[in-house]
Scaffold this motif. Structure first.
Motif, PDB file in Angstrom:
ATOM      1  N   HIS A   1      -7.186   9.681   1.982  1.00 42.17           N
ATOM      2  CA  HIS A   1      -6.182   9.191   2.932  1.00 42.17           C
ATOM      3  C   HIS A   1      -5.596  10.391   3.680  1.00 42.17           C
ATOM      4  O   HIS A   1      -4.542  10.918   3.318  1.00 42.17           O
TER       5      HIS A   1
ATOM      6  N   SER B   1      -1.822  -6.581   2.502  1.00 45.25           N
ATOM      7  CA  SER B   1      -1.139  -5.509   1.791  1.00 45.25           C
ATOM      8  C   SER B   1      -0.156  -4.844   2.756  1.00 45.25           C
ATOM      9  O   SER B   1      -0.562  -4.179   3.717  1.00 45.25           O
TER      10      SER B   1
ATOM     11  N   GLU C   1      -3.231  -2.578   5.659  1.00 50.86           N
ATOM     12  CA  GLU C   1      -1.950  -2.018   6.081  1.00 50.86           C
ATOM     13  C   GLU C   1      -1.407  -2.825   7.249  1.00 50.86           C
ATOM     14  O   GLU C   1      -2.146  -3.107   8.206  1.00 50.86           O
TER      15      GLU C   1
ATOM     16  N   GLN D   1     -11.211   1.603   5.336  1.00 47.00           N
ATOM     17  CA  GLN D   1     -10.013   1.144   6.047  1.00 47.00           C
ATOM     18  C   GLN D   1     -10.047   1.718   7.449  1.00 47.00           C
ATOM     19  O   GLN D   1     -10.086   2.947   7.606  1.00 47.00           O
TER      20      GLN D   1
ATOM     21  N   TRP E   1       2.395  -2.339   4.411  1.00 43.17           N
ATOM     22  CA  TRP E   1       2.677  -0.902   4.413  1.00 43.17           C
ATOM     23  C   TRP E   1       4.164  -0.709   4.633  1.00 43.17           C
ATOM     24  O   TRP E   1       4.645  -1.033   5.691  1.00 43.17           O
ATOM     25  N   SER E   2       4.928  -0.273   3.649  1.00 43.72           N
ATOM     26  CA  SER E   2       4.440   0.381   2.464  1.00 43.72           C
ATOM     27  C   SER E   2       5.247  -0.145   1.273  1.00 43.72           C
ATOM     28  O   SER E   2       6.296  -0.751   1.461  1.00 43.72           O
TER      29      SER E   2
ATOM     30  N   ASN F   1      -9.677   6.442   4.871  1.00 46.09           N
ATOM     31  CA  ASN F   1      -8.674   5.756   5.677  1.00 46.09           C
ATOM     32  C   ASN F   1      -8.688   6.266   7.126  1.00 46.09           C
ATOM     33  O   ASN F   1      -8.529   7.462   7.357  1.00 46.09           O
TER      34      ASN F   1
ATOM     35  N   SER G   1       0.830  -1.213   0.000  1.00 45.40           N
ATOM     36  CA  SER G   1       0.000   0.000   0.000  1.00 45.40           C
ATOM     37  C   SER G   1       0.862   1.261   0.000  1.00 45.40           C
ATOM     38  O   SER G   1       2.009   1.241   0.462  1.00 45.40           O
ATOM     39  N   THR G   2       0.260   2.319  -0.489  1.00 47.21           N
ATOM     40  CA  THR G   2       0.831   3.672  -0.353  1.00 47.21           C
ATOM     41  C   THR G   2      -0.346   4.645  -0.221  1.00 47.21           C
ATOM     42  O   THR G   2      -1.502   4.224  -0.308  1.00 47.21           O
ATOM     43  N   SER G   3      -0.051   5.930  -0.056  1.00 48.15           N
ATOM     44  CA  SER G   3      -1.125   6.926  -0.151  1.00 48.15           C
ATOM     45  C   SER G   3      -0.593   8.137  -0.906  1.00 48.15           C
ATOM     46  O   SER G   3       0.623   8.396  -0.905  1.00 48.15           O
TER      47      SER G   3
ATOM     48  N   TYR H   1      -1.404  -2.096  13.505  1.00 54.07           N
ATOM     49  CA  TYR H   1      -0.031  -1.762  13.916  1.00 54.07           C
ATOM     50  C   TYR H   1       0.288  -2.102  15.375  1.00 54.07           C
ATOM     51  O   TYR H   1       1.446  -2.270  15.709  1.00 54.07           O
TER      52      TYR H   1
ATOM     53  N   ASN I   1      -6.281  -1.985   9.101  1.00 50.30           N
ATOM     54  CA  ASN I   1      -4.923  -1.436   9.248  1.00 50.30           C
ATOM     55  C   ASN I   1      -4.476  -1.799  10.651  1.00 50.30           C
ATOM     56  O   ASN I   1      -5.082  -1.361  11.632  1.00 50.30           O
TER      57      ASN I   1
END
Ligand code: BGC
Length: 393
Positions: free
Chosen positions: A103, A342, A306, A204, A344-345, A144, A5-7, A251, A249
């Motif tokens: 995002h 997916s 993410e 997301q 990140w990143s 997001n 993923s990216t933004s 983390y 997402n």
């Protein structure tokens, strides 16, 4: 589905949005600005090639609202054409584009999300984009991490609009929810009118693992229950089941403790034996399993949209990816419908208020030449992606 993923704002460069104002006002560490970033606005084909070289079959990126609608109500078809070209370029490599519509960044004219009518303005932008991209895209994410936007922008004051004002935060929270629901309906309507196959439209959310600091302590458990409801479930419950997929997402594993400011929510809270990322964050990829189990109750396919680590030396990333994927494998075995992962990143990028130091990328980006170089750990991920299997020791 195996991807990265990216933004938009984190990689494109030369944006003009609410974040660039925030950067200009000196809110990013060391007074950094996103500037030219990875120059993906021009070099996007190089990004797509990285994904291709890694044998990924999905790429999640986002569209920058401030480029497409630079002035309120006036759309820039040339900017949109570039996004159309991005989608086509991704597809030409046999990669499925997963497109985000929002995002974190906003056009400067929008003011902030607490304002009345912004959900409708967002829906009008969505209409315009989707009208032109529908025939090329099967997966959309509307927004997001809306809850993080509210917390960071209206409670902690470290992101735009930097407005420490709880009632306005609450208003923004409601407007994000309305915006998602409007977008969900509009996207489906466009596909129906065009007689296109039904797309997957999701959102997301930052969904994390919460464990009581002391699992025998009833008060820690109580706090855990409440915080978990607020962070993982409150927003999604406002969406009235209007999502076809859920983007997770992930983390963190947060430790919740009865009345101990600094434990819950402090991602750097020292936990003996726990790996730290370059940002000082506790990294516990095994927590993804609990989160996937917890979110499976919403009954829609889940995409890990993410999951990543800042690791400039690239000596923890392979471990991180392996352990995260083990969590996904366990969740699949437990019957959770996880349809994709997916990372990140895809490439190193602008990490918001933390600037350019954190390196999340599967590929590094040379600050001067912008050359993308695939990291060793990405080769491991690539093997998993291309064989669609994970060897565990
Ligand atoms: C955000 C990304 C960000 C990443 C790492 C996610 O919550 O969506 O934009 O770079 O976290 O902090």
């Amino acid at each position: 589905m195996w991807g990265a993923s990216t933004s938009s704002h984190q990689i494109e460069g030369n944006n003009k949005n609410d974040w660039t104002l925030w950067e200009d006002a000196g809110h990013v560490v060391g007074n950094q600005r996103s500037g030219i970033a990875a120059d993906s606005w021009n070099l996007y084909k190089q990004d797509h090639q990285v994904a291709k070289d890694l044998k990924l079959n999905t790429y999640k990126f986002s569209i920058e609202w401030s480029r497409v609608e630079p002035q309120e109500g006036s759309f820039d078809k040339k900017a949109l054409d570039r996004y159309i070209d991005m989608v086509k370029s991704v597809k030409s490599l046999g990669i499925e584009p997963i497109v985000g519509l929002h995002h974190f960044t906003n056009p400067q004219w929008l003011a902030d999300w607490s304002h009345e009518g912004n959900a409708e303005k967002y829906a009008r932008y969505v209409d315009y984009v989707v009208e032109h991209l529908a025939e090329h895209v099967n997966f959309w994410f509307t927004i997001n991490e809306p809850v993080n936007q509210v917390i960071l922008g209206y409670e902690l004051n470290i992101w735009p609009p930097g407005n420490k004002n709880k009632p306005r935060g609450t208003k923004a929270f409601t407007n994000f929810s309305t915006a998602h629901k409007l977008a969900y309906k509009r996207v489906h309507k466009i596909y129906e009118t065009k007689k296109l196959a039904r797309p997957n439209v999701g959102i997301q959310l930052a969904l994390n693992n919460f464990v009581p600091s002391n699992r025998w302590n009833i008060l820690d458990q109580l706090v855990n229950y409440v915080v978990r409801r607020l962070k993982n479930h409150k927003f999604i419950k406002t969406l009235d089941h209007q999502y076809d997929i859920l983007g997770v997402n992930h983390y963190f594993t947060f430790r919740t403790k009865w009345y101990s400011p600094g434990s819950y929510s402090d991602i750097r809270y020292p936990i003996p034996g726990v790996v730290k990322s370059d940002m000082g964050w506790n990294v516990q990829p095994e927590g993804l399993y609990n989160t996937l189990i917890e979110m499976s109750k919403y009954g829609v396919p889940i995409m890990v949209a993410e999951s990543g680590i800042a690791d400039s030396k690239d000596d923890k990333r392979e471990w991180f990816i392996r352990e995260s994927l083990k969590s996904v494998a366990r969740a699949l075995q437990a019957g959770v419908n996880v349809i994709g992962y997916s990372y990140w990143s895809l490439i190193d990028n602008f990490e918001w208020a933390d600037g350019y130091e954190p390196k999340f990328g599967l590929a590094s980006v040379d600050p001067k030449t912008k050359k993308r170089v695939i990291r060793k750990s990405a080769r491991f991920y690539s093997k998993v992606a291309s064989s669609n299997s994970l060897e565990v020791d």
